[in-house]
Design an enzyme around this catalytic site. Structure first.
Site, PDB file in Angstrom:
ATOM      1  N   GLU A   1     -44.020 -36.263 -81.442  1.00 14.38           N
ATOM      2  CA  GLU A   1     -42.653 -36.259 -80.941  1.00 14.38           C
ATOM      3  C   GLU A   1     -42.365 -34.923 -80.277  1.00 14.38           C
ATOM      4  O   GLU A   1     -42.247 -33.886 -80.953  1.00 14.38           O
ATOM      5  CB  GLU A   1     -41.641 -36.471 -82.077  1.00 14.38           C
ATOM      6  CG  GLU A   1     -40.242 -36.670 -81.519  1.00 14.38           C
ATOM      7  CD  GLU A   1     -39.139 -35.925 -82.244  1.00 14.38           C
ATOM      8  OE1 GLU A   1     -37.966 -36.219 -81.972  1.00 14.38           O
ATOM      9  OE2 GLU A   1     -39.438 -35.038 -83.070  1.00 14.38           O
TER      10      GLU A   1
ATOM     11  N   ASP B   1     -43.676 -35.741 -86.417  1.00 15.11           N
ATOM     12  CA  ASP B   1     -42.282 -35.369 -86.189  1.00 15.11           C
ATOM     13  C   ASP B   1     -42.155 -33.928 -85.685  1.00 15.11           C
ATOM     14  O   ASP B   1     -42.895 -33.035 -86.131  1.00 15.11           O
ATOM     15  CB  ASP B   1     -41.547 -35.494 -87.538  1.00 15.11           C
ATOM     16  CG  ASP B   1     -40.062 -35.196 -87.449  1.00 15.11           C
ATOM     17  OD1 ASP B   1     -39.350 -35.972 -86.786  1.00 15.11           O
ATOM     18  OD2 ASP B   1     -39.616 -34.190 -88.041  1.00 15.11           O
TER      19      ASP B   1
HETATM   20  C1  QV4 Z   1     -26.411 -28.688 -90.495  1.00 13.70           C
HETATM   21  C2  QV4 Z   1     -26.122 -27.866 -89.234  1.00 13.70           C
HETATM   22  C3  QV4 Z   1     -26.929 -26.618 -89.243  1.00 13.70           C
HETATM   23  C4  QV4 Z   1     -26.569 -25.858 -90.492  1.00 13.70           C
HETATM   24  C5  QV4 Z   1     -26.822 -26.708 -91.725  1.00 13.70           C
HETATM   25  C6  QV4 Z   1     -26.329 -25.987 -92.955  1.00 13.70           C
HETATM   26  O1  QV4 Z   1     -26.469 -28.659 -88.076  1.00 13.70           O
HETATM   27  O2  QV4 Z   1     -26.691 -25.838 -88.082  1.00 13.70           O
HETATM   28  O3  QV4 Z   1     -27.350 -24.680 -90.551  1.00 13.70           O
HETATM   29  O4  QV4 Z   1     -26.155 -27.961 -91.637  1.00 13.70           O
HETATM   30  O5  QV4 Z   1     -26.814 -26.592 -94.087  1.00 13.70           O
HETATM   31  C7  QV4 Z   1     -29.396 -32.969 -90.965  1.00 13.70           C
HETATM   32  C8  QV4 Z   1     -27.953 -32.881 -90.467  1.00 13.70           C
HETATM   33  C9  QV4 Z   1     -27.674 -31.499 -89.897  1.00 13.70           C
HETATM   34  C10 QV4 Z   1     -27.953 -30.468 -90.986  1.00 13.70           C
HETATM   35  C11 QV4 Z   1     -29.408 -30.618 -91.400  1.00 13.70           C
HETATM   36  C12 QV4 Z   1     -29.786 -29.671 -92.506  1.00 13.70           C
HETATM   37  O6  QV4 Z   1     -27.731 -33.872 -89.482  1.00 13.70           O
HETATM   38  O7  QV4 Z   1     -26.324 -31.446 -89.483  1.00 13.70           O
HETATM   39  O8  QV4 Z   1     -27.751 -29.169 -90.433  1.00 13.70           O
HETATM   40  O9  QV4 Z   1     -29.651 -31.953 -91.874  1.00 13.70           O
HETATM   41  O10 QV4 Z   1     -29.093 -29.930 -93.678  1.00 13.70           O
HETATM   42  C13 QV4 Z   1     -33.016 -35.864 -88.462  1.00 13.70           C
HETATM   43  C14 QV4 Z   1     -31.584 -35.872 -87.952  1.00 13.70           C
HETATM   44  C15 QV4 Z   1     -30.904 -34.539 -88.170  1.00 13.70           C
HETATM   45  C16 QV4 Z   1     -31.029 -34.148 -89.641  1.00 13.70           C
HETATM   46  C17 QV4 Z   1     -32.515 -34.027 -89.927  1.00 13.70           C
HETATM   47  C18 QV4 Z   1     -32.819 -33.571 -91.344  1.00 13.70           C
HETATM   48  O11 QV4 Z   1     -31.592 -36.181 -86.578  1.00 13.70           O
HETATM   49  O12 QV4 Z   1     -29.519 -34.653 -87.843  1.00 13.70           O
HETATM   50  O13 QV4 Z   1     -30.347 -32.927 -89.874  1.00 13.70           O
HETATM   51  O14 QV4 Z   1     -33.103 -35.326 -89.763  1.00 13.70           O
HETATM   52  O15 QV4 Z   1     -32.281 -34.417 -92.267  1.00 13.70           O
HETATM   53  C19 QV4 Z   1     -34.390 -32.025 -81.675  1.00 13.70           C
HETATM   54  C20 QV4 Z   1     -35.825 -31.859 -82.163  1.00 13.70           C
HETATM   55  C21 QV4 Z   1     -36.464 -33.173 -82.530  1.00 13.70           C
HETATM   56  C22 QV4 Z   1     -35.556 -34.001 -83.453  1.00 13.70           C
HETATM   57  C23 QV4 Z   1     -34.210 -34.179 -82.767  1.00 13.70           C
HETATM   58  C24 QV4 Z   1     -33.231 -34.938 -83.612  1.00 13.70           C
HETATM   59  O16 QV4 Z   1     -36.609 -31.197 -81.185  1.00 13.70           O
HETATM   60  O17 QV4 Z   1     -37.693 -32.909 -83.148  1.00 13.70           O
HETATM   61  O18 QV4 Z   1     -33.643 -32.893 -82.504  1.00 13.70           O
HETATM   62  N1  QV4 Z   1     -36.161 -35.262 -83.849  1.00 13.70           N
HETATM   63  C25 QV4 Z   1     -36.948 -35.398 -85.111  1.00 13.70           C
HETATM   64  C26 QV4 Z   1     -36.623 -36.691 -85.829  1.00 13.70           C
HETATM   65  C27 QV4 Z   1     -35.229 -36.616 -86.392  1.00 13.70           C
HETATM   66  C28 QV4 Z   1     -35.185 -35.543 -87.439  1.00 13.70           C
HETATM   67  C29 QV4 Z   1     -36.009 -34.377 -87.138  1.00 13.70           C
HETATM   68  C30 QV4 Z   1     -36.795 -34.284 -86.039  1.00 13.70           C
HETATM   69  C31 QV4 Z   1     -36.104 -33.333 -88.175  1.00 13.70           C
HETATM   70  O19 QV4 Z   1     -36.838 -37.789 -84.990  1.00 13.70           O
HETATM   71  O20 QV4 Z   1     -34.840 -37.851 -86.937  1.00 13.70           O
HETATM   72  O21 QV4 Z   1     -33.819 -35.095 -87.576  1.00 13.70           O
HETATM   73  O22 QV4 Z   1     -37.124 -33.765 -89.066  1.00 13.70           O
HETATM   74  O23 QV4 Z   1     -34.373 -32.518 -80.358  1.00 13.70           O
END
Ligand code: QV4
Ligand code: CA
Length: 512
Positions: free
Chosen positions: A248, A212
């Site tokens: 990824e 990831d």
């Molecule tokens: C939010 C705000 C932040 C703020 C924070 C305050 O966005 O700016 O500072 O609150 O507490 C979740 C929420 C997100 C939250 C975050 C932290 O959606 O709003 O921040 O948690 O609490 C998945 C989801 C994300 C989720 C994350 C962790 O998609 O929404 O965040 O899991 O639970 C980029 C990357 C790529 C990524 C892609 C989605 O380059 O690597 O974005 N893809 C992978 C996975 C994806 C996962 C992650 C990475 C993180 O496939 O499923 O994100 O592990 O392009």
């Protein structure tokens, strides 16, 4: 001397590109958020018998638990420790699943979240999937253990501590991705904990990892982690087999970090593939199916041997990650089936099929308000198991695209044509195209608004074949359309633009 170094580098570089899929199998399915017990059963009752090569599972390690009924799917991307109990089940259930899937020839690939722990505002307490205590504010995760000195904050130079500009590679790697506490993977201690976690899984019998958020980790740190991985368990693989690595990295162009920096470490997700294929099947931006004659590297994708490809993934099917509205998902079944069939028929890349759960999609101004919704669950928040209906579809909100006849049959098609060249291309200069795979298979698409009525050179031996899209071969007859291939390899195809599935596929094993 020089050639020796070259061979050594090349050998090392490509070692982790091999998915070690069992002979006669090719495709991977992502059983997103499935419970381990259900995956074990699915391997035995469906994936093994139908020729699937492997399963990508959701992250198996301990993750944050948010309050029921607020149980977003993305909790699993916020690790609390490397203990193996998660929303999908216990460590025993995980081990049982790996063993049972391996025993029927289906590999398990683990989604490995190693860039970060939970979000900075994850709180303090035992709201975690194994009940381990942690304090996100103090960056204290005693069940690993990680403490505040194991994170990157001292290296991050942005005001918020978060990634603010994807044009700056340093902050993309050293700052927090959406506030997720960013691990200092340059430290031997942190690398060691991560490597130990992955090695436990390798020893249990997994075949590799979807790593990831690789864009957010330095290639050198990843090389160190991968280099420390054990070889695959010799109960199921030959001695010296390296774990499969697919990373990824979302690279649609225009950012400072590209997939090029990662392709020598393992395979990489090719996100351009689904974005472009969706655009083509939607006929957006003037795209036409006939332009896919040189699909693959010809479209600016990374080289075939480095790519993992998919039509949609768990992020972009709900507007997270990349690809936007062009992505075709189960919500648009007709173009989705066509795009998945195109991918499975085409030789490029290691292919992954998405298997989803349904949620209450609610799009306002282009954004899905319910993009967070977790898998089908009981009132206590636990994930429902996957019931199988008499017609072999899944119930209780599990979509099971991989069980749709058209998709399962194309997974088999890919197995039958494996190793054969892309051949006998035909197109009408619009959205009707056909191509074969040597003398083992042939597929015809009609994505125009008018009928297709053509005699085409299939390259197949003469005979009667069952179309595996409208039906299949069953008990010596075809349940759907029948295609007559002449002694000269030519066959007549008629595909109405109003057909439920406006495409036809035949292969060596669908011959009567
Ligand atoms: C939010 C705000 C932040 C703020 C924070 C305050 O966005 O700016 O500072 O609150 O507490 C979740 C929420 C997100 C939250 C975050 C932290 O959606 O709003 O921040 O948690 O609490 C998945 C989801 C994300 C989720 C994350 C962790 O998609 O929404 O965040 O899991 O639970 C980029 C990357 C790529 C990524 C892609 C989605 O380059 O690597 O974005 N893809 C992978 C996975 C994806 C996962 C992650 C990475 C993180 O496939 O499923 O994100 O592990 O392009
Ligand atoms: Ca990082």
């Amino acid at each position: 001397m020089k050639w020796f170094i070259l061979v050594a580098l090349f050998g090392l570089g490509l070692a982790q590109h091999n998915p070690h899929i069992k002979k006669g199998r090719t495709a991977i399915v992502h059983l997103f958020e499935w419970r381990w017990a259900d995956i074990a059963a699915e391997c035995e009752r469906y994936l093994g018998p139908n020729g699937f090569g492997g399963v990508q599972i959701s992250p198996p390690n301990e993750h944050i638990m948010l309050d029921n009924p607020w149980r977003p799917w993305w909790m699993r991307y916020q690790p609390i420790s490397y203990n193996l109990c998660s929303r999908s089940g216990s460590e025993d259930e995980l081990r049982d699943m790996i063993t049972r899937c391996n025993n029927v020839g289906v590999n398990i690939y683990v989604d490995a979240v190693i860039n970060h722990m939970c979000g900075a505002s994850g709180g303090e307490g035992t709201h975690s999937s194994c009940g381990s205590w942690f304090d996100a504010g103090k960056k204290d995760f005693p069940s690993v253990p990680f403490s505040n000195c194991d994170f990157n904050d001292n290296k991050c130079r942005t005001g918020s501590g978060n990634i603010e500009n994807y044009g700056d590679a340093n902050q993309v790697r050293d700052c927090r991705l959406v506030s997720l506490l960013d691990l200092a993977l340059e430290k031997d201690y942190v690398r060691g904990k991560v490597t130990d976690f992955l090695n436990v899984l390798i020893d249990m019998g997994v075949a590799g990892f979807r790593v990831d958020a690789c864009k957010h980790m330095w290639p050198g740190d990843l090389a160190a982690v991968y280099g420390g991985l054990h070889n695959l368990n010799t109960k199921w693989w030959s001695a010296g087999s390296r774990p499969f690595i697919f990373q990824e990295v979302i690279d649609l162009g225009g950012e400072s970090i590209t997939t090029k920096e990662y392709v020598n470490l393992g395979r990489v997700t090719e996100f351009k593939y689904g974005a472009k294929l969706g655009t083509v099947f939607r006929k957006w931006n003037g795209e036409k199916l006939c332009y896919t004659r040189n699909w693959g590297e010809g479209w600016g994708f990374m080289s075939d041997g480095n790519a993992v490809v998919f039509v949609d993934n768990h992020d972009n099917q709900r507007g997270h990650g990349a690809g936007g509205a062009a992505i075709v998902t189960f919500w648009d079944p007709r173009p989705h089936k066509m795009a998945v069939a195109y991918m499975l028929a085409h030789p490029y890349g290691v292919t992954r099929v998405m298997s989803s759960f349904r949620w209450n999609r609610h799009i306002v101004n282009g954004k899905d308000q319910n993009d967070w919704m977790g898998p089908p669950s009981h009132s206590d928040g636990s994930t429902k198991s996957v019931p199988i209906n008499p017609d072999q579809t899944c119930g209780d909100g599990w979509v099971c695209e991989h069980r749709w006849r058209q998709i399962t049959n194309m997974v088999k098609f890919r197995n039958v044509v494996d190793g054969q060249p892309h051949s006998n291309w035909w197109d009408n200069q619009s959205n009707q195209v056909a191509f074969g795979r040597g003398n083992r298979g042939f597929i015809v698409f009609n994505n125009d608004d008018w009928d297709l009525d053509e005699t085409l050179n299939t390259g197949m031996p003469g005979g009667t074949y069952c179309d595996v899209i409208s039906g299949q071969k069953e008990g010596g007859r075809c349940t759907g359309k029948q295609i007559q291939v002449g002694g000269d390899g030519r066959a007549h195809f008629k595909i109405s633009s109003r057909d439920e599935d406006p495409f036809v596929a035949i292969h060596a094993e669908s011959k009567l």
